[in-house]
Design a protein around this motif. Structure first.
Motif, mmCIF file in Angstrom:
data_model
loop_
_atom_site.group_PDB
_atom_site.id
_atom_site.type_symbol
_atom_site.label_atom_id
_atom_site.label_comp_id
_atom_site.label_asym_id
_atom_site.label_seq_id
_atom_site.Cartn_x
_atom_site.Cartn_y
_atom_site.Cartn_z
ATOM 1 N N ASP A 194 72.214 29.191 9.987
ATOM 2 C CA ASP A 194 71.989 30.234 10.985
ATOM 3 C C ASP A 194 72.629 29.787 12.291
ATOM 4 O O ASP A 194 72.072 28.968 13.021
ATOM 5 C CB ASP A 194 70.492 30.464 11.151
ATOM 6 C CG ASP A 194 70.160 31.598 12.106
ATOM 7 O OD1 ASP A 194 71.088 32.358 12.462
ATOM 8 O OD2 ASP A 194 68.991 31.723 12.507
ATOM 9 N N VAL A 195 73.818 30.296 12.572
ATOM 10 C CA VAL A 195 74.647 29.902 13.710
ATOM 11 C C VAL A 195 74.817 28.381 13.653
ATOM 12 O O VAL A 195 75.333 27.875 12.667
ATOM 13 C CB VAL A 195 74.071 30.414 15.050
ATOM 14 C CG1 VAL A 195 75.082 30.240 16.188
ATOM 15 C CG2 VAL A 195 73.719 31.908 14.947
ATOM 16 N N PRO A 219 72.591 36.874 17.074
ATOM 17 C CA PRO A 219 73.495 35.835 16.569
ATOM 18 C C PRO A 219 74.718 35.612 17.455
ATOM 19 O O PRO A 219 75.096 34.473 17.730
ATOM 20 C CB PRO A 219 73.898 36.369 15.190
ATOM 21 C CG PRO A 219 72.752 37.241 14.778
ATOM 22 C CD PRO A 219 72.281 37.878 16.048
#
Length: 329
Positions: free
Chosen positions: A244-245, A273
């Motif tokens: 996630d990122v 995001p």
């Protein structure tokens, strides 16, 4: 704890005991996370949230053996991806396992009746409320391999792997095309680059073909698998992470970060995001490192870039998309 999303509110009012069932590709909802069920999802952020709460969570690309009491499939916006989930469940789980399919009417849940009929699976409507519908069936063996959903196409002299639900499925996105047209003049001939939100792997493959040490990241497990397949199909090397990122990445610094970041979560607009991508970029870049990203022209990223980098430039603007460049001083 009460359900937060319309689909979960519909499930909450059912008499079915969902303990021991498997929630497949659900939305974020604390009612679900507090329930005594397991999670099957390709979304890294969702998998991490469930595991942090001590829940059982697995990806369709892992090797866990699953034997749930039943399955609830949350029908996705990408109907072909919903069909893939059905094929995967039929191939991996015991025939006769109870199946509930739930979704928003606006999202096309009523198509499930025809999809299940085409697969030879019976179906009945259980309930409808909150502009959502719930259908019941049972899993059975189907003579279609889920892997048949994987396809390839050609773009920029590269072979790209594609899967339903992956951004730009089956074609090169116009924004990505505009970004690619700017990269040759901006990037060095060597160095380490990060493709954030790698999708089908077009940017990662382009960067690797240029000779750059390439790392690619996506929160979507289907995109991670697509990028790995794309790199392999072109005989290219690169590290691909399901994250996630920046979460889960080592403390590596890059000479450049390249991205066409998403701004939708299903049908909802979500700048989160992209905001985290921009805010965290300076810490991930070496001196003189640059963030190169493309976005729809109406999106409010200039303020975020100004705040993170103290300045930026627009390399291209075709009125639909803009390519931004920000440099760490």
């Amino acid at each position: 704890m009460s359900a937060e999303t319309p689909v979960c509110q519909l499930l909450e009012r059912q008499s079915t005991d969902y303990r021991g069932w498997l929630w497949v590709s659900p939305p974020r909802d604390r009612w679900l996370e507090a329930a005594e069920g397991g999670l099957l999802s390709a979304d890294r952020a969702l998998l991490s949230a469930w595991r942090e709460r001590g829940g059982v969570a697995c990806s369709p690309f892992s090797a866990e053996e699953l034997a749930p009491e039943g399955v609830v499939l949350f029908w996705p916006k990408a109907h072909a991806q919903g069909e893939w989930w059905l094929l995967w469940l039929c191939a991996r789980l015991e025939p006769g396992t109870p199946l509930h399919v739930v979704g928003e009417n606006q999202g096309g849940i009523k198509r499930v009746l025809k999809v299940l009929a085409a697969l030879g699976l019976g179906c009945r409507k259980v309930d409808s409320a909150r502009r959502c519908s719930l259908f019941a069936s049972r899993l059975g063996r189907v003579d279609i391999d889920p892997d048949a959903a994987w396809t390839t196409f050609e773009a920029e002299g590269l072979t790209l792997a594609s899967h339903p639900g992956v951004f730009g499925h089956g074609k090169l996105d116009d924004g990505t095309r505009l970004l690619l047209a700017q990269l040759d003049a901006c990037l060095p001939r060597q160095g380490a680059v990060l493709d954030m939100g790698c999708g089908d792997g077009i940017l990662a493959a382009w960067l690797a073909r240029r000779g750059l040490t390439t790392t690619a990241v996506d929160v979507n497990g289907f995109a991670v698998e697509a990028t790995r397949r794309t790199l392999a199909a072109n005989g290219l090397e690169g590290e691909v992470y399901h994250a996630d990122v920046y979460a889960g990445l080592a403390e590596q610094r890059f000479d450049a970060i390249v991205s066409n970041p998403p701004f939708h979560q299903e049908r909802a607009v979500d700048y989160g995001p992209a905001g985290r991508l921009i805010a965290g970029a300076p810490a991930r870049l070496g001196p003189g490192g640059q963030l190169l990203m493309v976005a729809n022209a109406f999106l409010p990223y200039p303020d975020l870039l100004e705040r993170a980098f103290g300045g930026f430039e627009i390399l291209a603007d075709d009125r639909r998309f803009r390519v931004y460049r920000a440099v760490k001083r």
